[in-house]
Design a protein around this motif. Structure first.
Motif, PDB file in Angstrom:
ATOM      1  N   TYR A   1       7.774  -2.529  -7.602  1.00  0.00           N
ATOM      2  CA  TYR A   1       7.617  -2.014  -8.976  1.00  0.00           C
ATOM      3  C   TYR A   1       8.898  -1.758  -9.729  1.00  0.00           C
ATOM      4  O   TYR A   1       9.157  -1.715 -10.829  1.00  0.00           O
ATOM      5  CB  TYR A   1       6.714  -0.939  -8.705  1.00  0.00           C
TER       6      TYR A   1
ATOM      7  N   THR B   1      -0.918  11.161  -4.578  1.00  0.00           N
ATOM      8  CA  THR B   1      -0.553  10.000  -3.768  1.00  0.00           C
ATOM      9  C   THR B   1       0.304  10.504  -2.562  1.00  0.00           C
ATOM     10  O   THR B   1       1.144  11.580  -2.808  1.00  0.00           O
ATOM     11  CB  THR B   1       0.013   8.964  -4.528  1.00  0.00           C
TER      12      THR B   1
ATOM     13  N   ARG C   1      -5.434   1.222  -5.957  1.00  0.00           N
ATOM     14  CA  ARG C   1      -4.558  -0.044  -6.071  1.00  0.00           C
ATOM     15  C   ARG C   1      -4.226  -0.325  -7.625  1.00  0.00           C
ATOM     16  O   ARG C   1      -4.979  -0.140  -8.278  1.00  0.00           O
ATOM     17  CB  ARG C   1      -5.116  -1.205  -5.617  1.00  0.00           C
ATOM     18  N   PRO C   2      -2.803   0.056  -7.976  1.00  0.00           N
ATOM     19  CA  PRO C   2      -2.469  -0.390  -9.141  1.00  0.00           C
ATOM     20  C   PRO C   2      -2.741  -1.568  -9.472  1.00  0.00           C
ATOM     21  O   PRO C   2      -2.440  -2.555  -8.644  1.00  0.00           O
ATOM     22  CB  PRO C   2      -0.889   0.118  -9.053  1.00  0.00           C
TER      23      PRO C   2
ATOM     24  N   LEU D   1       1.656  -5.459  -5.152  1.00  0.00           N
ATOM     25  CA  LEU D   1       0.886  -3.990  -5.216  1.00  0.00           C
ATOM     26  C   LEU D   1      -0.362  -3.909  -4.330  1.00  0.00           C
ATOM     27  O   LEU D   1      -1.253  -4.461  -4.865  1.00  0.00           O
ATOM     28  CB  LEU D   1       0.647  -3.533  -6.721  1.00  0.00           C
TER      29      LEU D   1
ATOM     30  N   TYR E   1       5.134   2.977  -7.916  1.00  0.00           N
ATOM     31  CA  TYR E   1       4.239   2.136  -7.047  1.00  0.00           C
ATOM     32  C   TYR E   1       5.105   1.388  -5.961  1.00  0.00           C
ATOM     33  O   TYR E   1       4.626   0.325  -5.536  1.00  0.00           O
ATOM     34  CB  TYR E   1       3.455   1.448  -7.930  1.00  0.00           C
TER      35      TYR E   1
END
Length: 273
Positions: A152, A95, A113-114, A218, A148
């Motif tokens: 998060y 990332t 996308r988490p 998120l 994230y």
């Protein structure tokens, strides 16, 4: 293109002069050394054999441009350390981050996308971290070191204070906690979860039982590959950047992901650039 005897010599010479420098310029100056860690179907490791979607596409697209890739399989932390030390020319499936930007040049290849992942149940849907935190009965298991963003991290702090957080070293351990009911939910990229449980006997059949939900805090993040600032020449960096760009926009890459992963692990959480 061969120069046939029937062609005028001057035309043949001009053609060869035009083509040869282009071919030579396209090739990497040396084999590209890449330390990799297993990551589902994206990167596979079988002993010393490295394969998977990204390494196979690098070999295919890079080979056509005259670039050879040599992979060595190591744990993820070791791959990061080797890239930082200039011992690995690339860091794959990473990332985008400011820290890594100081070490290499980033080429975005995908966006992910988490998501909130749990075992399917009749509980009301959750749409935000705020709602998750408000569900005081839910126990959350997360992979240590995953990050994230600020919401998060704030969630981790509150869950820790409330005694509802379980931290584990890897996604498979998280999957086992969900499978046995020790934890109620996790947050990660669905493809990471899918890769962890793929062909894993201890959580057999778990993929079909998973519930995947988007949380409003998120959003999509860029993922791709880094090219070392110190180990790779400017010429080779240009070639590698072109190769990565072709892979990112190739229908073959998307076909490879859709052939391996169920739609539930891709829809709404993964896309090519």
């Amino acid at each position: 293109m061969p120069c046939w005897p029937s062609e005028p010599l001057s035309a043949c010479a001009l053609l060869c002069a035009a083509l040869l420098p282009h071919a030579a310029g396209a090739a990497c100056s040396r084999p590209v050394q890449v330390a990799v860690a297993a990551l589902g179907a994206t990167v596979t490791v079988n002993g010393e054999q490295v394969g998977g979607i990204v390494p196979d596409m690098l070999r295919k697209v890079g080979g056509a441009k005259g670039c050879e890739f040599k992979f060595v399989a190591v744990p993820r932390a070791r791959a990061e350390a080797m890239f930082e030390a200039g011992q690995s020319d690339m860091l794959l499936t990473a990332t985008h981050s400011e820290l890594r930007d100081r070490l290499g040049y980033f080429t975005p290849m995908t966006q992910a996308r988490p998501m909130l992942i749990s075992i399917a149940s009749n509980r009301p849907a959750l749409h935000s971290i705020r709602e998750l935190l408000g569900s005081k009965h839910l126990r959350v298991a997360l992979v240590r070191g995953f990050d994230y963003g600020a919401p998060y991290q704030a969630m981790i702090a509150q869950l820790t204070a409330e005694g509802r957080l379980i931290l584990e070293a890897n996604p498979l351990n998280i999957a086992r906690l969900l499978h046995t009911g020790v934890a109620d939910a996790t947050i990660m990229l669905p493809l990471i979860m899918a890769g962890a449980i793929d062909d894993e006997a201890r959580v057999a059949g778990m993929g079909e039982r998973l519930r995947i939900e988007a949380l409003e805090e998120l959003s999509w993040i860029d993922a791709g590959s880094y090219i070392s600032r110190t180990a790779v020449s400017a010429h080779d960096r240009e070639q590698l950047n072109q190769i990565l760009g072709e892979i990112a926009h190739s229908k073959l890459t998307w076909d490879a992901y859709t052939a391996h992963y169920a739609e539930k692990f891709l829809s709404g959480s993964f896309r090519l650039r």
